[in-house]
Design an enzyme around this catalytic site. Structure first.
Site, PDB file in Angstrom:
ATOM      1  N   SER A 172       0.796  -1.222   0.000  1.00 50.98           N
ATOM      2  CA  SER A 172       0.000   0.000   0.000  1.00 50.98           C
ATOM      3  C   SER A 172       0.835   1.282   0.000  1.00 50.98           C
ATOM      4  CB  SER A 172      -0.942   0.015   1.208  1.00 50.98           C
ATOM      5  OG  SER A 172      -1.830  -1.065   1.161  1.00 50.98           O
TER       6      SER A 172
ATOM      7  N   THR B 251      -1.568   3.956   3.634  1.00 53.19           N
ATOM      8  CA  THR B 251      -2.412   4.674   2.676  1.00 53.19           C
ATOM      9  C   THR B 251      -2.674   6.121   3.082  1.00 53.19           C
ATOM     10  OG1 THR B 251      -3.411   2.611   1.927  1.00 53.19           O
ATOM     11  CG2 THR B 251      -4.605   4.635   1.434  1.00 53.19           C
TER      12      THR B 251
ATOM     13  N   ASP C 200      -8.963  -4.484   3.570  1.00 54.41           N
ATOM     14  CA  ASP C 200      -7.676  -5.169   3.460  1.00 54.41           C
ATOM     15  C   ASP C 200      -7.447  -6.105   4.644  1.00 54.41           C
ATOM     16  OD1 ASP C 200      -4.836  -5.280   2.313  1.00 54.41           O
ATOM     17  OD2 ASP C 200      -4.423  -4.508   4.318  1.00 54.41           O
TER      18      ASP C 200
ATOM     19  N   HIS D 223      -4.624  -2.171  -4.294  1.00 56.51           N
ATOM     20  CA  HIS D 223      -4.196  -3.492  -4.756  1.00 56.51           C
ATOM     21  C   HIS D 223      -5.346  -4.470  -4.533  1.00 56.51           C
ATOM     22  CE1 HIS D 223      -3.914  -4.632  -0.556  1.00 56.51           C
ATOM     23  NE2 HIS D 223      -3.191  -3.544  -0.341  1.00 56.51           N
TER      24      HIS D 223
END
Length: 527
Positions: A113, A176, A351, A393
């Site tokens: 990330s 992030t 995630d 992703h």
């Protein structure tokens, strides 16, 4: 219809073709719901805005939200609403413009990330594990950071006088959100206790400190600029802002000593001293009490570490807002600036649900993000706000077998024309959803915290699911390869866009194009 060999005007030719088509396509076909709905969607795309310049930009990042996650989440949301599910759309999947982004890092085929979000925020790809720095940096080596810093869309928005905001359900110092404001040779340097001695002595600053000192740091980097700092910050991660001292604990501290900092600094107190007009909140009650019309600056840290999974939010000690509630509050506060704003919203725990092997938690957090996007759509003018929704992703999350239409997406595979679960070659039933690797099977009943899996030994390979309720909140899908945590995947992710500039989303693109679309919409870089 046979035509004479004469030259026809364009308009006449088009009319003849339209008449011929009307005669060819049966009325029953045109009246079919699938046919008519597709036609309406196409016409909506044709009527989409042709504007390219925006006043505001909102970037939503579903961490780990790959295409299989989108598909499964849309089906689950539809089924929770009482429908079959497959025909459903998540709110942003109806946006008129879409592209696919390649997610690899400069040095990694399957990305992390830090590198991917730096690409989205800064317009260039970089290495895995580094934040706000180009590929010439060496991860973990503080001495290689100086001179390799990049500027982000959020920083440029600040310089332009726009209001800015960062929201995450993860720690606000996590990779992030950190990539919007920080420069770090290692994504793990969230506070000084996470840093090696040579990095501290070398003058590198931890990520939490960089957030609080964002305004003076940015002004020091560029001569002659005057910014007012990030206006809205909300997420988890209080431990990185507090000293390792029980007297600094928050009222809802879960640990005996909440803070991790070993330098005795209380960054929350420093932020409050720096911004006398600011409002700091740590729980639902404090959040609810914020009046956006009277607020110019908001700092919310709602958990010691990450915020709760959406499904587990009711179990928070003092309560915490949902992603959609934080999005609404942020837009209301940032909207006080007539010049416009830039806002990044991350659903970070999609995630984490996948890493824990829990499709239920990953998908319910995806559904909550879709609600947050819809909230943003309803609160903004489509002619002046560019909204982008993407992922950093994907994950090794699969949708497999041949389940019939409407089969519960979290359930066992039941084939077309059948009522009983299908059996694999080993004579046992199997689920539609699964993972290639990770901790493996769990049957934790009504547990809503996916992270409970980490206290247990691995349970990989096939399990007899005959009597297991795989739709329960505590079920974790089977995983083939035993690992301490499920991994990211390397395939492309979707970008959905709506508003001025979104029409530039076309085809398969490098992930760093997102920065350039934001830049052209807001005019951040002088031409």
């Amino acid at each position: 219809m046979k035509l004479n060999r004469i030259a026809l005007s364009g308009a006449l030719a088009a009319a003849i073709v339209a008449q011929a088509q009307a005669q060819v396509v049966p009325t029953s076909q045109m009246d079919n719901a699938w046919y008519s709905e597709a036609s309406v969607l196409l016409n909506a795309k044709l009527q989409a805005s042709t504007q390219f310049k925006a006043k505001n930009v909102i970037l939503f990042v579903g961490d780990g939200m790959g295409v299989s996650t989108l598909t499964a989440a849309r089906i689950l949301e539809g089924q929770l609403a009482g429908a079959m599910g497959e025909e459903h759309y998540l709110s942003f999947e109806t946006f008129p413009h879409t592209a696919l982004a390649k997610t690899y890092n400069v040095d990694a085929q399957t990305p992390d990330s830090a590198g991917t979000m730096t690409a989205m925020m800064s317009g260039l790809k970089t290495d895995a594990g580094v934040i706000g720095l180009d590929e010439d940096v060496v991860r973990g080596d503080c001495s290689t950071a100086a001179g390799n810093e990049v500027v982000t869309a959020l920083e440029l928005a600040e310089i332009r006088g726009l209001s800015t905001g960062v929201i995450s359900t993860a720690r606000i110092t996590h990779a992030t959100p950190a990539a919007t404001y920080a420069k770090s040779a290692d994504r793990n340097w969230e506070d000084i206790s996470d840093m090696p001695e040579d990095a501290v002595n070398g003058g590198c600053e931890d990520i939490a400190s960089q957030l609080v000192n964002f305004e003076p740091r940015l002004e020091a980097r560029f001569t002659g600029i005057d910014v007012d700092g990030i206006d809205v910050v909300m997420g988890g991660g209080r431990r990185h802002f507090l000293p390792k001292d029980a007297t600094a604990n928050s009222a809802d501290a879960a640990s005996e000593i909440e803070g991790d900092r070993t330098d005795e600094r209380n960054l929350i107190a420093e932020w409050q001293a720096m911004y006398s007009d600011g409002h700091y909140v740590f729980d639902q009650a404090g959040f609810d009490a914020i009046d956006p019309a009277e607020t110019t600056r908001l700092f919310g840290l709602f958990n010691e570490s990450h915020m709760q999974y959406e499904a587990d939010r009711d179990n928070d000690i003092a309560g915490e807002p949902s992603l959609s509630q934080m999005t609404e509050k942020a837009i209301d506060v940032l909207g006080n600036n007539d010049k416009g704003f830039f806002l990044m919203v991350e659903s970070g725990r999609i995630d984490h649900g996948h890493h824990a092997g829990s499709a239920y938690n990953a998908l319910t957090d995806t559904i909550e993000m879709a609600k947050a996007v819809q909230q943003a759509v309803e609160m903004t003018d489509p002619n002046e706000t560019l909204i982008l929704v993407t992922a950093d992703h994907s994950h090794v999350f699969t949708i497999a077998g041949y389940p019939k239409r409407g089969n519960p997406i979290l359930g066992k595979v039941v084939g077309v024309g059948n009522d009983e679960p299908a059996e694999a070659a080993d004579g046992m039933p199997y689920t539609t959803l699964g993972y290639t690797n990770g901790k493996g099977f769990r049957d934790l009943g009504t547990e809503t915290n996916a992270d409970a899996t980490y206290s247990l030994d691995n349970s990989n390979g096939r399990q007899d699911l005959t009597t297991v309720d795989t739709t329960s909140t505590g079920y974790h899908q089977e995983a083939l390869i035993p690992l301490g945590s499920e991994t990211h995947a390397g395939e492309d992710v979707a970008i959905h866009g709506k508003g001025p500039g979104a029409q530039l989303l076309q085809g398969v693109v490098e992930q760093n194009i997102i920065f350039h679309i934001i830049n052209q919409s807001l005019g951040l870089v002088a031409e």
